[in-house]
Design a protein around this motif. Structure first.
Motif, short mmCIF file in Angstrom:
data_model
loop_
_atom_site.label_atom_id
_atom_site.label_comp_id
_atom_site.label_asym_id
_atom_site.label_seq_id
_atom_site.Cartn_x
_atom_site.Cartn_y
_atom_site.Cartn_z
N SER A 1 0.82 -1.22 0.00
CA SER A 1 0.00 0.00 0.00
C SER A 1 0.85 1.27 0.00
CB SER A 1 -0.95 0.00 1.20
OG SER A 1 -0.21 0.07 2.40
N GLY A 2 2.04 1.20 0.61
CA GLY A 2 2.91 2.38 0.66
C GLY A 2 3.43 2.75 -0.72
N ILE A 3 3.85 1.76 -1.50
CA ILE A 3 4.36 2.01 -2.85
C ILE A 3 3.24 2.53 -3.74
CG2 ILE A 3 5.37 0.98 -4.91
CD1 ILE A 3 6.62 -1.20 -3.15
N VAL A 4 2.10 1.82 -3.71
CA VAL A 4 0.99 2.21 -4.59
C VAL A 4 0.46 3.58 -4.18
CG1 VAL A 4 -1.26 1.52 -5.50
CG2 VAL A 4 0.42 -0.23 -4.96
N GLY A 5 0.40 3.81 -2.87
CA GLY A 5 -0.08 5.11 -2.38
C GLY A 5 0.83 6.24 -2.82
N ALA A 6 2.14 6.02 -2.73
CA ALA A 6 3.09 7.05 -3.15
C ALA A 6 2.91 7.34 -4.64
CB ALA A 6 4.52 6.62 -2.84
N ALA A 7 2.70 6.30 -5.43
CA ALA A 7 2.48 6.50 -6.87
C ALA A 7 1.17 7.25 -7.12
CB ALA A 7 2.48 5.16 -7.59
N ALA A 8 0.15 6.95 -6.32
CA ALA A 8 -1.15 7.60 -6.49
C ALA A 8 -1.04 9.12 -6.35
CB ALA A 8 -2.16 7.06 -5.47
N LEU A 9 -0.06 9.57 -5.56
CA LEU A 9 0.12 11.01 -5.35
C LEU A 9 0.44 11.76 -6.62
CD1 LEU A 9 2.47 10.75 -2.23
CD2 LEU A 9 0.07 11.47 -2.19
#
Ligand SMILES: [Zn+2]
Length: 335
Positions: A313-321
């Motif tokens: 979730s941290g990687i995908v969340g950072a990309a979502a930004l």
């Protein structure tokens, strides 16, 4: 064979590791890698750990067209300036302008946000918060992080520090040790992994007979070695004391969420994190008990769901930004 085509590079920075990966604009993780993180050798060395993870991601995916870099960090972060203000797990970065350093080095648009806000955004944009106007996201692991999202935008507050729901106290008269933040009775102190372990140890100390025997056995006979995972393993092995500790955890979460519902009445509550997932067998209990801790007569209608993104979730969340620059972020006014 690496990733191909347009991709967004997400970097999830923690106290002991940096995870990086490539995500496409559908929220699919195409590649991931991780690196140790060590803040004890100073700020520059810690930046190098981030660089190494980014470099490897780019090197191993020569056919990917990286459009932007998203960074997520624990602790207090100012997303407007791309600064890590203060993170307990990253003591070498105080008021540290990480986003600018990374943006300059790679020549790519770069955003930096708090990790729970980033992970919550991923759920709102691609995960189990899709289709809802307002989302309350909670990640329960070694700590508790939360995010408030309206119309797929992160609510940041005046300076970017909104959404610290893990440090809402549900028991100011709590007589035990205080939360690491200094307040008594924070939900994080009570219900995150270390809190689960602490409550299990206390129960064993005051238990009679062979209560908690399985739990002690799983900890190798040493009560001080009990962790949240040990309590989970003992629960799965049928240990009653461990089961009671989880029931109590679920009830604390329900009391807390009752407050959240009264205050926000979100369209959906999404729960992630290692402990959040462990608790999934208690979701029906949490939903039921939450109703008696809320004045909202329709509190029971609010869907309570598990997060789509687990450990990534941290990687995908950072990309979502950074997938749609500026679109997903409710910018706080500048002062
Ligand atoms: Zn606290």
């Amino acid at each position: 064979m690496g990733a191909r085509g347009e991709a967004f590079l997400g970097v999830d920075i923690g106290g002991t590791k940096v995870a990086a990966g490539l995500v496409n604009d559908n929220g699919e993780l195409l590649y991931k890698t991780r690196n140790p993180m060590n803040c004890s050798r100073g700020a520059d060395e810690a930046v190098n750990a981030v660089r190494e993870a980014i470099d490897r991601t780019i090197r191993e995916n020569p056919e990917a067209e990286v459009r932007a870099i998203g960074l997520s960090s624990p602790g207090s972060v100012d997303p407007r300036t791309g600064t890590v203000v203060m993170a307990t797990n990253l003591p070498c970065w105080k008021n540290f302008g990480l986003a600018e350093i990374i943006a300059k080095q790679y020549g790519l648009p770069t955003e930096l946000h708090n990790d729970a806000n980033a992970a919550g955004l991923a759920e709102a944009v691609w995960g189990n918060g899709v289709g809802y106007d307002s989302v309350f996201y909670a990640t329960v692991g070694t700590g508790i992080g939360t995010a408030i999202l309206f119309d797929r935008q992160v609510y940041l507050g005046r300076t970017g520090s909104a959404g610290e729901g893990g440090h809402m106290s549900i028991n100011f008269d709590h007589r035990g040790p205080r939360c690491a933040c200094g307040k008594p009775g924070c939900i994080e102190y009570l219900a995150a992994g270390p809190g689960i372990a602490t409550r299990a140890r206390r129960r064993i100390e005051s238990a009679s007979g062979n209560e908690g025997a399985k739990l002690i056995e799983l900890a190798g006979g040493d009560v001080s070695k009990i962790t949240g995972e040990t309590v989970e393993a003992a629960w799965k092995a049928g240990d009653r004391l461990a089961t009671e500790v989880f029931e109590e955890t679920a009830d604390y979460i329900a009391i807390w969420l009752g407050n959240i519902v009264d205050f926000l009445e979100p369209d959906v509550i999404v729960m992630g994190g290692g402990v959040g997932n462990m608790l999934s067998p208690w979701y029906p209990r949490i939903r039921e008990y939450l109703r008696s801790w809320s004045v909202n007569p329709r509190a029971g209608e609010i869907p309570f769901v598990q997060a789509k993104y687990g450990p990534d979730s941290g990687i995908v969340g950072a990309a979502a930004l950074v997938v749609h620059p500026g679109q997903y972020i409710m910018h706080a006014p500048t002062h």
